[in-house]
Design a protein around this motif. Structure first.
Motif, PDB file in Angstrom:
ATOM      1  N   UNK A   1       0.829  -1.199   0.000  1.00  0.00           N
ATOM      2  CA  UNK A   1       0.000   0.000   0.000  1.00  0.00           C
ATOM      3  C   UNK A   1       0.865   1.251   0.000  1.00  0.00           C
ATOM      4  N   UNK A   2       1.899   1.257   0.854  1.00  0.00           N
ATOM      5  CA  UNK A   2       2.786   2.416   0.956  1.00  0.00           C
ATOM      6  C   UNK A   2       3.429   2.746  -0.383  1.00  0.00           C
ATOM      7  N   UNK A   3       3.933   1.736  -1.053  1.00  0.00           N
ATOM      8  CA  UNK A   3       4.712   2.004  -2.253  1.00  0.00           C
ATOM      9  C   UNK A   3       3.837   2.188  -3.481  1.00  0.00           C
ATOM     10  N   UNK A   4       2.758   1.432  -3.581  1.00  0.00           N
ATOM     11  CA  UNK A   4       1.949   1.492  -4.797  1.00  0.00           C
ATOM     12  C   UNK A   4       1.026   2.703  -4.821  1.00  0.00           C
ATOM     13  N   UNK A   5       0.331   2.952  -3.732  1.00  0.00           N
ATOM     14  CA  UNK A   5      -0.672   4.014  -3.753  1.00  0.00           C
ATOM     15  C   UNK A   5      -0.086   5.388  -3.437  1.00  0.00           C
ATOM     16  N   UNK A   6       0.972   5.437  -2.634  1.00  0.00           N
ATOM     17  CA  UNK A   6       1.495   6.738  -2.237  1.00  0.00           C
ATOM     18  C   UNK A   6       2.739   7.106  -3.023  1.00  0.00           C
ATOM     19  N   UNK A   7       3.867   6.493  -2.686  1.00  0.00           N
ATOM     20  CA  UNK A   7       5.095   6.871  -3.393  1.00  0.00           C
ATOM     21  C   UNK A   7       5.041   6.469  -4.857  1.00  0.00           C
ATOM     22  N   UNK A   8       4.353   5.377  -5.179  1.00  0.00           N
ATOM     23  CA  UNK A   8       4.303   4.928  -6.559  1.00  0.00           C
ATOM     24  C   UNK A   8       3.432   5.778  -7.455  1.00  0.00           C
ATOM     25  N   UNK A   9       2.274   6.204  -6.964  1.00  0.00           N
ATOM     26  CA  UNK A   9       1.338   6.956  -7.791  1.00  0.00           C
ATOM     27  C   UNK A   9       1.521   8.460  -7.644  1.00  0.00           C
ATOM     28  N   UNK A  10       1.241   8.985  -6.468  1.00  0.00           N
ATOM     29  CA  UNK A  10       1.284  10.435  -6.278  1.00  0.00           C
ATOM     30  C   UNK A  10       2.708  10.970  -6.394  1.00  0.00           C
ATOM     31  N   UNK A  11       3.646  10.288  -5.769  1.00  0.00           N
ATOM     32  CA  UNK A  11       5.024  10.757  -5.829  1.00  0.00           C
ATOM     33  C   UNK A  11       5.550  10.867  -7.246  1.00  0.00           C
ATOM     34  N   UNK A  12       5.209   9.870  -8.085  1.00  0.00           N
ATOM     35  CA  UNK A  12       5.671   9.882  -9.455  1.00  0.00           C
ATOM     36  C   UNK A  12       5.159  11.071 -10.236  1.00  0.00           C
ATOM     37  N   UNK A  13       3.982  11.571  -9.876  1.00  0.00           N
ATOM     38  CA  UNK A  13       3.421  12.730 -10.561  1.00  0.00           C
ATOM     39  C   UNK A  13       4.238  13.989 -10.302  1.00  0.00           C
ATOM     40  N   UNK A  14       4.980  13.996  -9.185  1.00  0.00           N
ATOM     41  CA  UNK A  14       5.749  15.185  -8.814  1.00  0.00           C
ATOM     42  C   UNK A  14       7.260  14.946  -8.873  1.00  0.00           C
ATOM     43  N   UNK A  15       7.647  13.913  -9.607  1.00  0.00           N
ATOM     44  CA  UNK A  15       9.069  13.672  -9.808  1.00  0.00           C
ATOM     45  C   UNK A  15       9.793  13.046  -8.636  1.00  0.00           C
ATOM     46  N   UNK A  16       9.060  12.369  -7.765  1.00  0.00           N
ATOM     47  CA  UNK A  16       9.683  11.713  -6.610  1.00  0.00           C
ATOM     48  C   UNK A  16       9.586  10.209  -6.817  1.00  0.00           C
ATOM     49  N   UNK A  17      10.703   9.577  -7.131  1.00  0.00           N
ATOM     50  CA  UNK A  17      10.716   8.148  -7.427  1.00  0.00           C
ATOM     51  C   UNK A  17      10.913   7.324  -6.158  1.00  0.00           C
ATOM     52  N   UNK A  18      10.529   6.054  -6.233  1.00  0.00           N
ATOM     53  CA  UNK A  18      10.630   5.169  -5.070  1.00  0.00           C
ATOM     54  C   UNK A  18      12.065   5.027  -4.581  1.00  0.00           C
ATOM     55  N   UNK A  19      13.033   5.023  -5.504  1.00  0.00           N
ATOM     56  CA  UNK A  19      14.421   4.823  -5.080  1.00  0.00           C
ATOM     57  C   UNK A  19      15.018   6.050  -4.393  1.00  0.00           C
ATOM     58  N   UNK A  20      14.236   7.137  -4.295  1.00  0.00           N
ATOM     59  CA  UNK A  20      14.685   8.309  -3.542  1.00  0.00           C
ATOM     60  C   UNK A  20      14.342   8.189  -2.061  1.00  0.00           C
ATOM     61  N   UNK A  21      13.603   7.150  -1.706  1.00  0.00           N
ATOM     62  CA  UNK A  21      13.259   6.901  -0.311  1.00  0.00           C
ATOM     63  C   UNK A  21      14.130   5.781   0.242  1.00  0.00           C
ATOM     64  N   UNK A  22      14.532   5.934   1.491  1.00  0.00           N
ATOM     65  CA  UNK A  22      15.266   4.886   2.178  1.00  0.00           C
ATOM     66  C   UNK A  22      14.295   4.141   3.087  1.00  0.00           C
ATOM     67  N   UNK A  23      14.463   2.850   3.159  1.00  0.00           N
ATOM     68  CA  UNK A  23      13.500   1.978   3.812  1.00  0.00           C
ATOM     69  C   UNK A  23      13.850   1.748   5.281  1.00  0.00           C
ATOM     70  N   UNK A  24      12.898   2.046   6.151  1.00  0.00           N
ATOM     71  CA  UNK A  24      13.016   1.708   7.577  1.00  0.00           C
ATOM     72  C   UNK A  24      11.931   0.685   7.882  1.00  0.00           C
ATOM     73  N   UNK A  25      12.347  -0.474   8.319  1.00  0.00           N
ATOM     74  CA  UNK A  25      11.417  -1.575   8.562  1.00  0.00           C
ATOM     75  C   UNK A  25      11.170  -1.739  10.054  1.00  0.00           C
ATOM     76  N   UNK A  26       9.905  -1.671  10.440  1.00  0.00           N
ATOM     77  CA  UNK A  26       9.518  -1.894  11.826  1.00  0.00           C
ATOM     78  C   UNK A  26       9.139  -3.360  11.998  1.00  0.00           C
ATOM     79  N   UNK A  27       9.843  -4.030  12.903  1.00  0.00           N
ATOM     80  CA  UNK A  27       9.548  -5.421  13.186  1.00  0.00           C
ATOM     81  C   UNK A  27       9.207  -5.571  14.658  1.00  0.00           C
ATOM     82  N   UNK A  28       8.244  -6.438  14.938  1.00  0.00           N
ATOM     83  CA  UNK A  28       7.955  -6.766  16.330  1.00  0.00           C
ATOM     84  C   UNK A  28       9.112  -7.578  16.889  1.00  0.00           C
ATOM     85  N   UNK A  29       9.160  -7.714  18.210  1.00  0.00           N
ATOM     86  CA  UNK A  29      10.252  -8.462  18.823  1.00  0.00           C
ATOM     87  C   UNK A  29      10.252  -9.913  18.375  1.00  0.00           C
ATOM     88  N   UNK A  30       9.072 -10.432  18.026  1.00  0.00           N
ATOM     89  CA  UNK A  30       8.970 -11.782  17.472  1.00  0.00           C
ATOM     90  C   UNK A  30       8.239 -11.685  16.140  1.00  0.00           C
TER      91      UNK A  30
END
Length: 230
Positions: A113-142
């Motif tokens: 959802x994050x990449x397809x609907x937000x950075x993928x669609x809207x961001x692309x309209x304004x010249x902001x590509x997915x590879x311009x974002x750095x990925x921070x992954x939140x993981x639970x302790x397990x």
């Protein structure tokens, strides 16, 4: 605001809209409008727009004025835009940012959802590509069954990896109870949970060089504390 136990903020972003529109917001005024936690030193927080239906009233120039005032008032500005890409505040903040981060979880529906609907669609309209974002992954302790790791998410999203955070359940308890700042300030080990993000970001921003040019006691204490644990 609820995470910090502030039920009714004195000033929020929507309260600044008249000054933003008139072009009268200055760094000094913004410095007076922010909230300062008594437990987190010089961290200043401008609470966001509380009326979701009013997001359409902000113009790009309003956001540019806000970001410029913040640059003049503070050493570092962090814009938390949540997951709402369809407004001027988010688009302007991302276009102006020196560093952009996509924070997501190992849940398939989350990062797709994050990449397809937000950075993928809207961001692309304004010249902001997915590879311009750095990925921070939140993981639970397990890691739950079916969760994806950094390698898979990086391949799916096209974002380079930056850090992975394994947050303990007590973080969510503090958010729900409005005591996040109290919890972070209580013990070093609580704040250290965020070092995988904080340490590389401090190095990227070259804060040690800034210390040599500016007299910022709080920055000096922070860097000394960080270096002592490396």
């Amino acid at each position: 605001h609820l995470y910090l136990g502030v039920d009714k903020p004195h000033v929020t972003l929507d309260g600044l809209r008249p000054e933003l529109r008139a072009g009268t917001l200055t760094a000094d005024k913004l410095d007076r409008y922010v909230y300062r936690s008594p437990r987190l030193g010089s961290l200043s927080v401008l609470f966001g727009n509380l009326a979701r239906e009013q997001a359409e009233y902000y113009e790009p120039d309003d956001m540019l004025r806000l970001l410029e005032a913040s640059r003049q008032a503070f050493d570092l500005t962090v814009a938390d835009v949540s997951a709402y890409w369809d407004n001027a505040a988010t688009v302007c903040a991302m276009k102006q940012a020196d560093e952009r981060f996509l924070v997501t979880t190992g849940n398939l529906t989350h990062f797709q959802e994050d990449i397809q609907r937000w950075t993928g669609q809207v961001g692309g309209m304004f010249g902001i590509a997915a590879d311009q974002f750095k990925l921070i992954l939140l993981q639970a302790s397990h890691r739950s069954m079916g969760g994806f790791g950094m390698k898979e998410i990086r391949k799916e999203t096209g974002c380079p990896s930056f850090a992975e955070l394994k947050l303990v359940e007590s973080v969510h308890l503090q958010l729900d109870s409005g005591r996040l700042d109290e919890w972070l300030a209580a013990q070093d080990k609580h704040a250290e949970a965020f070092d995988p993000v904080a340490n590389p970001l401090l190095r990227r921003l070259d804060w040690e060089e800034r210390l040599r040019r500016q007299d910022r006691p709080w920055l000096r204490r922070l860097m000394f504390h960080r270096r002592g644990r490396r």
